[in-house]
Design an enzyme around this catalytic site. Structure first.
Site, PDB file in Angstrom:
ATOM      1  N   ASP A 104      59.308 -21.040  29.188  1.00 38.98           N
ATOM      2  CA  ASP A 104      58.165 -21.518  29.962  1.00 38.98           C
ATOM      3  C   ASP A 104      58.510 -22.975  30.215  1.00 38.98           C
ATOM      4  O   ASP A 104      58.497 -23.796  29.280  1.00 38.98           O
ATOM      5  CB  ASP A 104      56.860 -21.405  29.168  1.00 38.98           C
ATOM      6  CG  ASP A 104      55.667 -21.889  29.985  1.00 38.98           C
ATOM      7  OD1 ASP A 104      55.792 -22.912  30.669  1.00 38.98           O
ATOM      8  OD2 ASP A 104      54.614 -21.234  29.945  1.00 38.98           O
ATOM      9  N   HIS A 105      58.838 -23.317  31.454  1.00 40.52           N
ATOM     10  CA  HIS A 105      59.437 -24.652  31.644  1.00 40.52           C
ATOM     11  C   HIS A 105      58.445 -25.780  31.344  1.00 40.52           C
ATOM     12  O   HIS A 105      58.855 -26.909  31.120  1.00 40.52           O
ATOM     13  CB  HIS A 105      60.090 -24.791  33.021  1.00 40.52           C
ATOM     14  CG  HIS A 105      59.128 -25.019  34.147  1.00 40.52           C
ATOM     15  ND1 HIS A 105      58.449 -23.999  34.757  1.00 40.52           N
ATOM     16  CD2 HIS A 105      58.730 -26.145  34.776  1.00 40.52           C
ATOM     17  CE1 HIS A 105      57.680 -24.484  35.710  1.00 40.52           C
ATOM     18  NE2 HIS A 105      57.824 -25.791  35.744  1.00 40.52           N
ATOM     19  N   HIS A 133      51.806 -21.418  31.850  1.00 40.71           N
ATOM     20  CA  HIS A 133      51.861 -22.891  31.764  1.00 40.71           C
ATOM     21  C   HIS A 133      50.548 -23.501  31.256  1.00 40.71           C
ATOM     22  O   HIS A 133      50.548 -24.345  30.361  1.00 40.71           O
ATOM     23  CB  HIS A 133      52.190 -23.495  33.130  1.00 40.71           C
ATOM     24  CG  HIS A 133      53.427 -22.926  33.764  1.00 40.71           C
ATOM     25  ND1 HIS A 133      54.531 -22.555  33.036  1.00 40.71           N
ATOM     26  CD2 HIS A 133      53.750 -22.668  35.059  1.00 40.71           C
ATOM     27  CE1 HIS A 133      55.466 -22.098  33.866  1.00 40.71           C
ATOM     28  NE2 HIS A 133      55.018 -22.147  35.091  1.00 40.71           N
ATOM     29  N   LYS A 187      58.548 -30.138  29.244  1.00 40.46           N
ATOM     30  CA  LYS A 187      58.058 -31.416  29.785  1.00 40.46           C
ATOM     31  C   LYS A 187      57.769 -32.381  28.634  1.00 40.46           C
ATOM     32  O   LYS A 187      56.999 -32.065  27.725  1.00 40.46           O
ATOM     33  CB  LYS A 187      56.808 -31.198  30.652  1.00 40.46           C
ATOM     34  CG  LYS A 187      57.125 -30.374  31.912  1.00 40.46           C
ATOM     35  CD  LYS A 187      55.991 -30.408  32.910  1.00 40.46           C
ATOM     36  CE  LYS A 187      56.230 -29.389  34.033  1.00 40.46           C
ATOM     37  NZ  LYS A 187      56.794 -29.912  35.254  1.00 40.46           N
ATOM     38  N   ARG A 209      75.985  -9.564  40.794  1.00 37.57           N
ATOM     39  CA  ARG A 209      76.563  -8.405  41.484  1.00 37.57           C
ATOM     40  C   ARG A 209      77.508  -8.805  42.616  1.00 37.57           C
ATOM     41  O   ARG A 209      78.353  -8.039  43.031  1.00 37.57           O
ATOM     42  CB  ARG A 209      75.439  -7.554  42.081  1.00 37.57           C
ATOM     43  CG  ARG A 209      74.978  -6.461  41.178  1.00 37.57           C
ATOM     44  CD  ARG A 209      73.817  -5.722  41.806  1.00 37.57           C
ATOM     45  NE  ARG A 209      72.740  -6.652  42.154  1.00 37.57           N
ATOM     46  CZ  ARG A 209      71.579  -6.296  42.672  1.00 37.57           C
ATOM     47  NH1 ARG A 209      71.344  -5.029  42.950  1.00 37.57           N
ATOM     48  NH2 ARG A 209      70.638  -7.179  42.941  1.00 37.57           N
TER      49      ARG A 209
HETATM   50  C1  BG6 Z   1      56.432 -21.991  38.491  1.00 37.02           C
HETATM   51  C2  BG6 Z   1      55.611 -21.209  39.477  1.00 37.02           C
HETATM   52  O1  BG6 Z   1      56.464 -21.336  37.247  1.00 37.02           O
HETATM   53  O2  BG6 Z   1      55.877 -23.284  38.313  1.00 37.02           O
HETATM   54  C3  BG6 Z   1      55.519 -21.935  40.804  1.00 37.02           C
HETATM   55  O3  BG6 Z   1      56.180 -19.927  39.677  1.00 37.02           O
HETATM   56  C4  BG6 Z   1      55.034 -23.361  40.602  1.00 37.02           C
HETATM   57  O4  BG6 Z   1      54.648 -21.261  41.712  1.00 37.02           O
HETATM   58  C5  BG6 Z   1      55.842 -24.060  39.507  1.00 37.02           C
HETATM   59  O5  BG6 Z   1      55.163 -24.059  41.830  1.00 37.02           O
HETATM   60  C6  BG6 Z   1      55.232 -25.408  39.163  1.00 37.02           C
HETATM   61  O6  BG6 Z   1      56.078 -26.119  38.301  1.00 37.02           O
HETATM   62  P1  BG6 Z   1      56.045 -27.715  38.266  1.00 37.02           P
HETATM   63  O7  BG6 Z   1      56.951 -28.070  37.138  1.00 37.02           O
HETATM   64  O8  BG6 Z   1      56.531 -28.188  39.602  1.00 37.02           O
HETATM   65  O9  BG6 Z   1      54.619 -28.106  38.034  1.00 37.02           O
END
Ligand code: BG6
Length: 480
Positions: A176-177, A239, A181, A48
Protein backbone atom coordinates in the site's frame (compact mmCIF):
# COMPACT_ATOMS: atom_id res chain seq x y z
CA UNK A 1 21.19 8.20 7.53
CA UNK A 2 20.55 5.44 5.05
CA UNK A 3 22.96 2.58 4.57
CA UNK A 4 23.71 0.21 1.77
CA UNK A 5 21.10 -2.49 1.39
CA UNK A 6 21.64 -6.23 1.24
CA UNK A 7 22.66 -7.92 -1.96
CA UNK A 8 19.58 -9.02 -3.91
CA UNK A 9 18.01 -10.49 -7.00
CA UNK A 10 14.71 -8.83 -7.86
CA UNK A 11 12.42 -10.40 -10.41
CA UNK A 12 9.70 -8.04 -11.60
CA UNK A 13 6.68 -9.68 -13.23
CA UNK A 14 4.83 -7.20 -15.45
CA UNK A 15 8.16 -5.49 -16.17
CA UNK A 16 6.94 -3.89 -19.39
CA UNK A 17 3.83 -2.51 -17.67
CA UNK A 18 2.95 0.95 -16.55
CA UNK A 19 3.86 0.62 -12.86
CA UNK A 20 7.28 -0.85 -13.58
CA UNK A 21 8.07 1.88 -16.09
CA UNK A 22 6.65 4.83 -14.16
CA UNK A 23 7.52 3.88 -10.58
CA UNK A 24 9.48 0.71 -9.87
CA UNK A 25 12.45 1.24 -12.17
CA UNK A 26 12.73 5.01 -11.57
CA UNK A 27 12.58 4.39 -7.80
CA UNK A 28 15.20 1.65 -8.00
CA UNK A 29 17.31 4.10 -10.01
CA UNK A 30 17.03 6.65 -7.19
CA UNK A 31 18.21 4.08 -4.65
CA UNK A 32 21.06 3.21 -7.02
CA UNK A 33 21.98 6.87 -7.56
CA UNK A 34 22.08 7.38 -3.79
CA UNK A 35 24.54 4.51 -3.51
CA UNK A 36 22.09 2.35 -1.55
CA UNK A 37 21.88 -0.67 -3.86
CA UNK A 38 24.46 -3.37 -3.35
CA UNK A 39 26.95 -3.32 -6.27
CA UNK A 40 25.96 -6.85 -7.24
CA UNK A 41 22.20 -6.35 -6.87
CA UNK A 42 20.36 -7.46 -10.02
CA UNK A 43 16.98 -6.71 -11.50
CA UNK A 44 15.38 -9.22 -13.82
CA UNK A 45 12.39 -7.95 -15.78
CA UNK A 46 9.93 -10.60 -16.90
CA UNK A 47 6.68 -10.47 -18.83
CA UNK A 48 4.90 -12.18 -21.70
CA UNK A 49 6.38 -9.82 -24.29
CA UNK A 50 8.77 -11.57 -26.63
CA UNK A 51 11.71 -9.26 -25.99
CA UNK A 52 15.36 -9.92 -25.53
CA UNK A 53 17.29 -7.86 -22.99
CA UNK A 54 18.35 -5.30 -25.61
CA UNK A 55 14.74 -4.71 -26.67
CA UNK A 56 13.62 -4.43 -23.06
CA UNK A 57 16.37 -1.91 -22.35
CA UNK A 58 15.26 0.10 -25.38
CA UNK A 59 11.76 0.25 -23.89
CA UNK A 60 13.14 1.27 -20.51
CA UNK A 61 15.09 4.01 -22.27
CA UNK A 62 11.97 5.46 -23.91
CA UNK A 63 9.27 4.69 -21.32
CA UNK A 64 10.99 4.75 -17.95
CA UNK A 65 13.88 7.19 -18.09
CA UNK A 66 11.47 10.11 -18.56
CA UNK A 67 10.08 9.35 -15.12
CA UNK A 68 13.41 9.92 -13.43
CA UNK A 69 12.79 13.49 -12.37
CA UNK A 70 15.68 14.00 -9.96
CA UNK A 71 19.35 13.13 -9.51
CA UNK A 72 19.76 12.08 -13.13
CA UNK A 73 23.16 11.59 -14.71
CA UNK A 74 23.96 9.58 -17.85
CA UNK A 75 26.77 7.85 -16.03
CA UNK A 76 24.59 6.72 -13.12
CA UNK A 77 21.82 5.72 -15.50
CA UNK A 78 24.26 3.56 -17.49
CA UNK A 79 25.49 1.83 -14.33
CA UNK A 80 21.88 1.30 -13.24
CA UNK A 81 20.89 -0.20 -16.58
CA UNK A 82 23.79 -2.63 -16.30
CA UNK A 83 21.88 -4.32 -13.44
CA UNK A 84 18.91 -5.13 -15.71
CA UNK A 85 18.17 -8.26 -17.70
CA UNK A 86 15.02 -9.53 -19.34
CA UNK A 87 13.36 -12.90 -19.77
CA UNK A 88 10.08 -13.78 -21.46
CA UNK A 89 7.87 -15.56 -18.95
CA UNK A 90 4.27 -16.53 -19.45
CA UNK A 91 2.87 -17.27 -15.99
CA UNK A 92 1.01 -20.27 -17.36
CA UNK A 93 4.05 -21.90 -18.98
CA UNK A 94 6.00 -24.02 -16.45
CA UNK A 95 9.09 -24.34 -18.71
CA UNK A 96 9.57 -20.58 -18.58
CA UNK A 97 9.96 -20.89 -14.82
CA UNK A 98 12.66 -23.50 -15.18
CA UNK A 99 14.63 -20.99 -17.19
CA UNK A 100 13.89 -18.27 -14.65
CA UNK A 101 15.07 -20.39 -11.74
CA UNK A 102 18.30 -21.23 -13.57
CA UNK A 103 19.10 -17.54 -13.88
CA UNK A 104 18.25 -16.77 -10.27
CA UNK A 105 19.90 -19.83 -8.80
CA UNK A 106 23.02 -19.47 -10.93
CA UNK A 107 23.99 -16.81 -8.45
CA UNK A 108 25.91 -17.86 -5.44
CA UNK A 109 26.61 -14.39 -4.04
CA UNK A 110 23.12 -13.75 -2.73
CA UNK A 111 20.31 -15.74 -1.30
CA UNK A 112 18.03 -12.74 -1.08
CA UNK A 113 15.44 -13.19 -3.82
CA UNK A 114 12.52 -10.85 -4.33
CA UNK A 115 9.65 -11.63 -6.66
CA UNK A 116 7.54 -8.56 -7.39
CA UNK A 117 4.15 -9.40 -8.91
CA UNK A 118 3.24 -6.18 -10.66
CA UNK A 119 0.46 -7.89 -12.60
CA UNK A 120 -3.30 -8.26 -12.41
CA UNK A 121 -4.23 -10.47 -9.42
CA UNK A 122 -5.61 -13.19 -11.69
CA UNK A 123 -1.99 -14.04 -12.51
CA UNK A 124 -0.92 -14.39 -8.87
CA UNK A 125 -2.10 -17.98 -8.39
CA UNK A 126 -0.49 -19.48 -11.54
CA UNK A 127 2.68 -17.45 -10.96
CA UNK A 128 2.99 -18.66 -7.35
CA UNK A 129 2.31 -22.26 -8.31
CA UNK A 130 4.94 -22.25 -11.03
CA UNK A 131 7.44 -20.45 -8.82
CA UNK A 132 6.93 -23.10 -6.15
CA UNK A 133 7.40 -25.88 -8.72
CA UNK A 134 10.94 -24.69 -9.35
CA UNK A 135 11.70 -24.00 -5.69
CA UNK A 136 11.37 -20.25 -5.96
CA UNK A 137 9.27 -20.17 -2.81
CA UNK A 138 12.06 -21.25 -0.44
CA UNK A 139 12.60 -19.30 2.79
CA UNK A 140 15.00 -16.90 1.11
CA UNK A 141 12.33 -15.74 -1.37
CA UNK A 142 10.01 -12.81 -0.66
CA UNK A 143 6.96 -12.11 -2.74
CA UNK A 144 5.57 -8.63 -3.27
CA UNK A 145 1.88 -8.25 -4.17
CA UNK A 146 0.70 -5.10 -5.87
CA UNK A 147 -2.79 -3.76 -5.27
CA UNK A 148 -5.70 -4.16 -5.98
CA UNK A 149 -5.82 -7.29 -3.83
CA UNK A 150 -9.37 -8.20 -4.67
CA UNK A 151 -12.54 -6.28 -5.29
CA UNK A 152 -14.43 -7.45 -2.20
CA UNK A 153 -13.92 -9.62 0.87
CA UNK A 154 -14.39 -12.89 -0.97
CA UNK A 155 -12.05 -12.18 -3.88
CA UNK A 156 -9.45 -10.84 -1.47
CA UNK A 157 -9.68 -14.02 0.61
CA UNK A 158 -9.32 -16.10 -2.54
CA UNK A 159 -6.16 -14.28 -3.61
CA UNK A 160 -4.65 -14.56 -0.14
CA UNK A 161 -5.52 -18.25 0.08
CA UNK A 162 -4.00 -18.95 -3.34
CA UNK A 163 -0.75 -17.24 -2.41
CA UNK A 164 -0.72 -18.89 1.03
CA UNK A 165 -0.60 -22.31 -0.61
CA UNK A 166 2.93 -21.56 -1.67
CA UNK A 167 4.31 -18.78 0.56
CA UNK A 168 4.37 -18.26 4.32
CA UNK A 169 2.80 -15.05 5.63
CA UNK A 170 6.23 -13.71 6.62
CA UNK A 171 7.38 -14.00 2.99
CA UNK A 172 4.48 -11.89 1.68
CA UNK A 173 4.81 -8.12 1.19
CA UNK A 174 1.42 -6.55 0.33
CA UNK A 175 1.95 -3.06 -1.03
CA UNK A 176 0.00 0.00 0.00
CA UNK A 177 2.13 2.87 -1.21
CA UNK A 178 0.68 5.23 1.41
CA UNK A 179 2.69 3.28 3.98
CA UNK A 180 5.80 4.44 2.16
CA UNK A 181 4.99 8.10 2.75
CA UNK A 182 7.36 9.67 5.27
CA UNK A 183 4.73 11.89 6.82
CA UNK A 184 2.37 9.01 7.48
CA UNK A 185 5.13 7.02 9.15
CA UNK A 186 5.95 10.12 11.16
CA UNK A 187 2.59 9.94 12.95
CA UNK A 188 3.95 7.26 15.30
CA UNK A 189 7.04 9.18 16.51
CA UNK A 190 4.94 12.33 16.70
CA UNK A 191 2.37 10.67 18.94
CA UNK A 192 4.50 8.33 21.01
CA UNK A 193 7.85 10.13 20.96
CA UNK A 194 6.72 13.48 22.35
CA UNK A 195 5.15 14.33 25.66
CA UNK A 196 2.61 16.76 24.22
CA UNK A 197 0.29 14.90 21.95
CA UNK A 198 -0.47 11.52 23.48
CA UNK A 199 -2.01 13.11 26.59
CA UNK A 200 -4.72 14.78 24.56
CA UNK A 201 -5.06 12.20 21.78
CA UNK A 202 -8.40 10.81 22.94
CA UNK A 203 -12.13 11.40 23.27
CA UNK A 204 -11.75 13.72 26.26
CA UNK A 205 -9.94 16.28 24.14
CA UNK A 206 -10.60 15.46 20.51
CA UNK A 207 -13.94 16.54 19.09
CA UNK A 208 -13.54 14.98 15.66
CA UNK A 209 -10.94 13.60 13.26
CA UNK A 210 -10.88 14.15 9.51
CA UNK A 211 -8.90 12.15 7.00
CA UNK A 212 -8.85 13.43 3.45
CA UNK A 213 -7.21 12.34 0.23
CA UNK A 214 -8.22 14.84 -2.42
CA UNK A 215 -7.10 14.64 -6.03
CA UNK A 216 -7.37 17.27 -8.73
CA UNK A 217 -6.99 14.80 -11.56
CA UNK A 218 -10.02 13.05 -13.00
CA UNK A 219 -9.97 9.40 -14.05
CA UNK A 220 -7.74 10.27 -17.05
CA UNK A 221 -7.26 7.25 -19.33
CA UNK A 222 -8.24 4.76 -16.62
CA UNK A 223 -12.02 4.91 -17.18
CA UNK A 224 -12.37 1.19 -17.78
CA UNK A 225 -10.51 0.20 -14.60
CA UNK A 226 -12.00 2.98 -12.55
CA UNK A 227 -15.58 2.29 -13.46
CA UNK A 228 -15.47 -1.21 -12.01
CA UNK A 229 -13.48 0.02 -9.02
CA UNK A 230 -14.69 3.37 -7.66
CA UNK A 231 -13.30 5.54 -4.88
CA UNK A 232 -14.24 3.23 -2.01
CA UNK A 233 -12.22 0.30 -3.34
CA UNK A 234 -9.49 2.43 -4.93
CA UNK A 235 -8.71 4.64 -1.93
CA UNK A 236 -10.76 4.03 1.23
CA UNK A 237 -10.35 0.31 1.85
CA UNK A 238 -6.58 0.72 1.62
CA UNK A 239 -4.94 4.17 1.76
CA UNK A 240 -7.48 5.96 3.98
CA UNK A 241 -7.67 2.90 6.22
CA UNK A 242 -3.89 3.01 6.74
CA UNK A 243 -4.03 6.68 7.66
CA UNK A 244 -6.84 5.92 10.08
CA UNK A 245 -4.86 3.12 11.70
CA UNK A 246 -1.85 5.32 12.39
CA UNK A 247 -3.99 8.05 13.92
CA UNK A 248 -6.20 5.80 16.01
CA UNK A 249 -4.00 2.89 17.13
CA UNK A 250 -2.84 2.28 20.66
CA UNK A 251 0.86 2.33 21.47
CA UNK A 252 2.40 -0.88 20.11
CA UNK A 253 4.46 -3.07 22.47
CA UNK A 254 7.48 -2.45 20.25
CA UNK A 255 8.22 -1.28 16.74
CA UNK A 256 8.50 -4.86 15.50
CA UNK A 257 6.40 -5.41 12.40
CA UNK A 258 3.88 -7.68 14.06
CA UNK A 259 3.44 -5.54 17.15
CA UNK A 260 2.57 -2.55 14.96
CA UNK A 261 0.37 -4.65 12.71
CA UNK A 262 -1.45 -6.14 15.72
CA UNK A 263 -2.40 -2.64 16.85
CA UNK A 264 -3.52 -1.62 13.37
CA UNK A 265 -5.69 -4.71 13.16
CA UNK A 266 -7.36 -3.78 16.46
CA UNK A 267 -8.34 -0.38 15.04
CA UNK A 268 -9.96 -1.87 11.95
CA UNK A 269 -11.69 -4.50 14.05
CA UNK A 270 -13.06 -1.79 16.36
CA UNK A 271 -14.63 0.23 13.55
CA UNK A 272 -18.36 0.16 14.24
CA UNK A 273 -19.99 -2.13 11.70
CA UNK A 274 -22.61 -0.41 9.55
CA UNK A 275 -26.11 -1.61 8.83
CA UNK A 276 -27.69 -0.68 5.53
CA UNK A 277 -29.61 2.11 7.30
CA UNK A 278 -26.28 3.41 8.70
CA UNK A 279 -24.88 3.48 5.19
CA UNK A 280 -27.81 5.60 3.96
CA UNK A 281 -27.21 7.99 6.83
CA UNK A 282 -23.43 8.07 7.17
CA UNK A 283 -21.99 7.46 3.71
CA UNK A 284 -22.14 9.91 0.83
CA UNK A 285 -21.22 8.81 -2.67
CA UNK A 286 -20.98 11.21 -5.57
CA UNK A 287 -19.71 11.73 -9.11
CA UNK A 288 -18.09 14.82 -10.59
CA UNK A 289 -20.10 16.72 -13.15
CA UNK A 290 -18.76 18.91 -15.93
CA UNK A 291 -17.60 22.38 -15.06
CA UNK A 292 -15.93 24.94 -17.32
CA UNK A 293 -13.66 23.01 -19.68
CA UNK A 294 -13.63 19.93 -17.44
CA UNK A 295 -15.69 16.90 -18.42
CA UNK A 296 -18.05 15.22 -16.00
CA UNK A 297 -17.36 11.61 -15.00
CA UNK A 298 -20.13 10.25 -17.21
CA UNK A 299 -18.55 11.91 -20.24
CA UNK A 300 -15.10 10.37 -19.65
CA UNK A 301 -13.75 7.74 -22.07
CA UNK A 302 -14.80 4.17 -21.34
CA UNK A 303 -17.35 5.19 -18.73
CA UNK A 304 -20.95 4.06 -19.38
CA UNK A 305 -23.40 6.97 -19.54
CA UNK A 306 -25.52 5.44 -16.77
CA UNK A 307 -22.61 4.53 -14.48
CA UNK A 308 -23.21 4.73 -10.74
CA UNK A 309 -19.56 4.40 -9.83
CA UNK A 310 -18.52 6.89 -7.18
CA UNK A 311 -15.62 9.26 -7.80
CA UNK A 312 -16.11 10.70 -4.33
CA UNK A 313 -16.98 9.18 -1.01
CA UNK A 314 -17.36 10.64 2.48
CA UNK A 315 -18.00 8.48 5.52
CA UNK A 316 -18.80 9.20 9.13
CA UNK A 317 -17.18 6.36 11.05
CA UNK A 318 -16.78 5.56 14.73
CA UNK A 319 -14.21 3.48 16.56
CA UNK A 320 -15.47 1.49 19.49
CA UNK A 321 -12.53 1.68 21.88
CA UNK A 322 -12.18 3.41 25.26
CA UNK A 323 -9.93 5.99 23.62
CA UNK A 324 -12.28 6.95 20.82
CA UNK A 325 -15.86 6.08 21.86
CA UNK A 326 -18.25 8.67 20.43
CA UNK A 327 -15.65 10.64 18.41
CA UNK A 328 -16.67 10.94 14.76
CA UNK A 329 -14.00 10.07 12.19
CA UNK A 330 -14.82 11.70 8.88
CA UNK A 331 -13.14 9.97 5.96
CA UNK A 332 -13.28 11.30 2.42
CA UNK A 333 -11.60 11.03 -0.91
CA UNK A 334 -12.42 12.17 -4.38
CA UNK A 335 -11.21 12.87 -7.88
CA UNK A 336 -11.52 16.27 -9.60
CA UNK A 337 -11.60 18.15 -6.32
CA UNK A 338 -10.52 21.74 -5.88
CA UNK A 339 -6.98 20.89 -4.71
CA UNK A 340 -4.61 17.98 -4.28
CA UNK A 341 -4.05 17.10 -0.67
CA UNK A 342 -3.71 14.25 1.78
CA UNK A 343 -4.15 15.21 5.38
CA UNK A 344 -5.19 14.23 8.85
CA UNK A 345 -6.99 16.80 10.98
CA UNK A 346 -7.61 16.59 14.71
CA UNK A 347 -10.15 19.15 15.86
CA UNK A 348 -9.82 19.58 19.60
CA UNK A 349 -12.71 20.36 21.89
CA UNK A 350 -13.24 23.88 23.11
CA UNK A 351 -11.69 24.27 26.55
CA UNK A 352 -13.44 27.09 28.37
CA UNK A 353 -10.94 28.44 30.86
CA UNK A 354 -12.69 31.65 31.83
CA UNK A 355 -9.91 33.98 30.74
CA UNK A 356 -9.49 33.77 27.01
CA UNK A 357 -12.72 32.26 25.73
CA UNK A 358 -13.27 28.78 24.36
CA UNK A 359 -10.64 28.36 21.71
CA UNK A 360 -10.54 25.10 19.81
CA UNK A 361 -7.03 24.01 18.90
CA UNK A 362 -6.48 22.06 15.72
CA UNK A 363 -3.67 19.85 14.48
CA UNK A 364 -3.22 19.28 10.75
CA UNK A 365 -0.77 16.68 9.52
CA UNK A 366 -0.30 17.14 5.81
CA UNK A 367 1.22 14.32 3.74
CA UNK A 368 1.01 16.14 0.43
CA UNK A 369 1.44 18.31 -1.55
CA UNK A 370 3.59 19.79 1.23
CA UNK A 371 4.69 17.78 4.21
CA UNK A 372 3.83 19.93 7.19
CA UNK A 373 2.52 19.70 10.71
CA UNK A 374 0.46 22.66 11.68
CA UNK A 375 -0.92 23.43 15.12
CA UNK A 376 -3.51 26.12 15.56
CA UNK A 377 -2.71 28.11 18.69
CA UNK A 378 -4.13 31.24 20.31
CA UNK A 379 -1.69 34.02 21.09
CA UNK A 380 -1.87 37.53 22.38
CA UNK A 381 -2.86 40.20 19.92
CA UNK A 382 -0.33 43.01 19.65
CA UNK A 383 -1.32 46.11 21.61
CA UNK A 384 -3.02 46.87 24.86
CA UNK A 385 -4.89 44.18 26.73
CA UNK A 386 -4.74 40.40 26.43
CA UNK A 387 -7.13 39.65 23.64
CA UNK A 388 -6.08 36.57 21.68
CA UNK A 389 -5.92 35.70 18.03
CA UNK A 390 -5.53 32.37 16.27
CA UNK A 391 -2.29 31.54 14.50
CA UNK A 392 -0.72 28.42 13.02
CA UNK A 393 2.57 27.06 14.26
CA UNK A 394 3.87 25.29 11.18
CA UNK A 395 6.62 22.71 10.95
CA UNK A 396 7.86 22.19 7.41
CA UNK A 397 9.15 18.62 7.36
CA UNK A 398 11.21 19.30 4.25
CA UNK A 399 13.33 21.70 6.31
CA UNK A 400 13.86 19.41 9.28
CA UNK A 401 16.70 17.60 7.58
CA UNK A 402 18.84 17.96 4.47
CA UNK A 403 18.62 14.22 3.85
CA UNK A 404 16.99 13.21 0.62
CA UNK A 405 13.31 12.33 1.08
CA UNK A 406 12.60 9.26 -1.01
CA UNK A 407 9.38 8.65 -2.88
CA UNK A 408 7.02 6.10 -1.28
CA UNK A 409 7.79 3.29 -3.71
CA UNK A 410 11.54 3.67 -3.26
CA UNK A 411 11.20 3.43 0.49
CA UNK A 412 9.04 0.34 0.22
CA UNK A 413 11.37 -1.35 -2.26
CA UNK A 414 14.24 -0.73 0.13
CA UNK A 415 12.26 -2.31 2.97
CA UNK A 416 11.60 -5.39 0.86
CA UNK A 417 15.25 -5.73 -0.11
CA UNK A 418 16.22 -5.72 3.56
CA UNK A 419 13.30 -7.91 4.61
CA UNK A 420 11.40 -5.57 6.92
CA UNK A 421 7.66 -6.27 6.96
CA UNK A 422 6.43 -3.36 9.08
CA UNK A 423 5.29 -1.20 6.18
CA UNK A 424 3.29 -3.94 4.46
CA UNK A 425 -0.19 -5.21 5.14
CA UNK A 426 -0.81 -8.46 6.89
CA UNK A 427 -3.60 -10.66 5.60
CA UNK A 428 -5.84 -10.29 8.65
CA UNK A 429 -5.77 -6.44 8.56
CA UNK A 430 -6.56 -6.36 4.91
CA UNK A 431 -9.47 -8.75 5.17
CA UNK A 432 -10.85 -6.91 8.22
CA UNK A 433 -10.82 -3.72 6.18
CA UNK A 434 -12.79 -5.45 3.43
CA UNK A 435 -15.22 -6.76 6.04
CA UNK A 436 -15.89 -3.21 7.19
CA UNK A 437 -16.51 -1.77 3.73
CA UNK A 438 -18.70 -4.67 2.54
CA UNK A 439 -22.02 -3.30 3.91
CA UNK A 440 -21.35 -0.12 1.95
CA UNK A 441 -20.76 -2.01 -1.29
CA UNK A 442 -23.78 -4.22 -0.63
CA UNK A 443 -26.02 -1.22 0.05
CA UNK A 444 -24.86 0.61 -3.08
CA UNK A 445 -25.43 -2.44 -5.26
CA UNK A 446 -29.18 -2.21 -4.62
CA UNK A 447 -29.75 1.32 -3.36
CA UNK A 448 -32.35 3.45 -5.14
CA UNK A 449 -30.31 6.52 -4.12
CA UNK A 450 -28.15 7.55 -7.06
CA UNK A 451 -24.73 9.12 -6.49
CA UNK A 452 -24.95 12.86 -5.84
CA UNK A 453 -23.26 15.25 -8.23
CA UNK A 454 -20.47 17.73 -7.52
CA UNK A 455 -18.98 20.21 -9.93
CA UNK A 456 -15.49 19.30 -11.15
CA UNK A 457 -12.95 21.46 -9.34
CA UNK A 458 -15.15 21.90 -6.24
CA UNK A 459 -14.82 20.41 -2.74
CA UNK A 460 -17.45 17.73 -3.30
CA UNK A 461 -21.22 17.51 -2.88
CA UNK A 462 -23.24 19.64 -0.49
CA UNK A 463 -24.47 16.43 1.18
CA UNK A 464 -20.93 15.81 2.45
CA UNK A 465 -20.99 19.21 4.16
CA UNK A 466 -24.36 18.34 5.69
CA UNK A 467 -22.90 15.10 7.04
CA UNK A 468 -20.59 17.12 9.29
CA UNK A 469 -22.98 20.00 9.94
CA UNK A 470 -25.30 17.49 11.59
CA UNK A 471 -22.70 17.08 14.37
CA UNK A 472 -21.87 20.79 14.44
CA UNK A 473 -18.64 20.18 12.49
CA UNK A 474 -17.19 21.33 9.17
CA UNK A 475 -14.53 20.15 6.73
CA UNK A 476 -11.17 21.84 7.05
CA UNK A 477 -11.67 24.18 4.07
CA UNK A 478 -14.91 25.44 5.66
CA UNK A 479 -13.32 26.07 9.07
CA UNK A 480 -12.15 29.43 10.31
C1 BG6 B 1 -3.65 4.80 -6.29
C2 BG6 B 1 -5.00 4.89 -6.95
O1 BG6 B 1 -3.60 3.70 -5.42
O2 BG6 B 1 -3.40 5.98 -5.55
C3 BG6 B 1 -5.10 6.11 -7.84
O3 BG6 B 1 -5.25 3.72 -7.71
C4 BG6 B 1 -4.71 7.36 -7.08
O4 BG6 B 1 -6.41 6.26 -8.38
C5 BG6 B 1 -3.38 7.16 -6.35
O5 BG6 B 1 -4.61 8.44 -8.00
C6 BG6 B 1 -3.09 8.33 -5.42
O6 BG6 B 1 -1.79 8.23 -4.90
P1 BG6 B 1 -1.00 9.54 -4.45
O7 BG6 B 1 0.25 9.01 -3.82
O8 BG6 B 1 -0.75 10.35 -5.68
O9 BG6 B 1 -1.89 10.27 -3.49
Amino acid sequence: MSQQLNNFDMVIFGATGDLAMRKLLPCLYQAHAAGLLHPQGRILGVSRSQFDTAQFLAKVETDSKIHVKKNFSEELWASFIARLQYLTVDVNTPEHFTELSKIVKARTETDNVIIYLSTAPKFFAPACKNLANVGLNADNVRIVLEKPLGTDLQSSQEINTDVAHYFQENQIYRIDHYLGKESLQNVLPLRFGNVFFEQVWNKDFVKSVQITIAEQLGVEERGEFYDITGALRDMVQNHIMQMLCFVAMEKPKSLDADDVRDEKLKVVAALKPMTSADVDKNVIRAQYTDSGSLKGYLQENNVPADSRTETYVAIRAEIDTPRWAGVPFYLRTGKRLAARSAEIVLNFKEQENGLFGANPNRLVISLQPDETISLKLYVKQVGSGLDVQATDMVLDMGKVSDDRRAEAYELLLREVIDGRLGLFNRRDELEKAWEWVMPILDNWAVSPIKPYGYAANSWGPKEAQDLLARDGNAWLEDQA
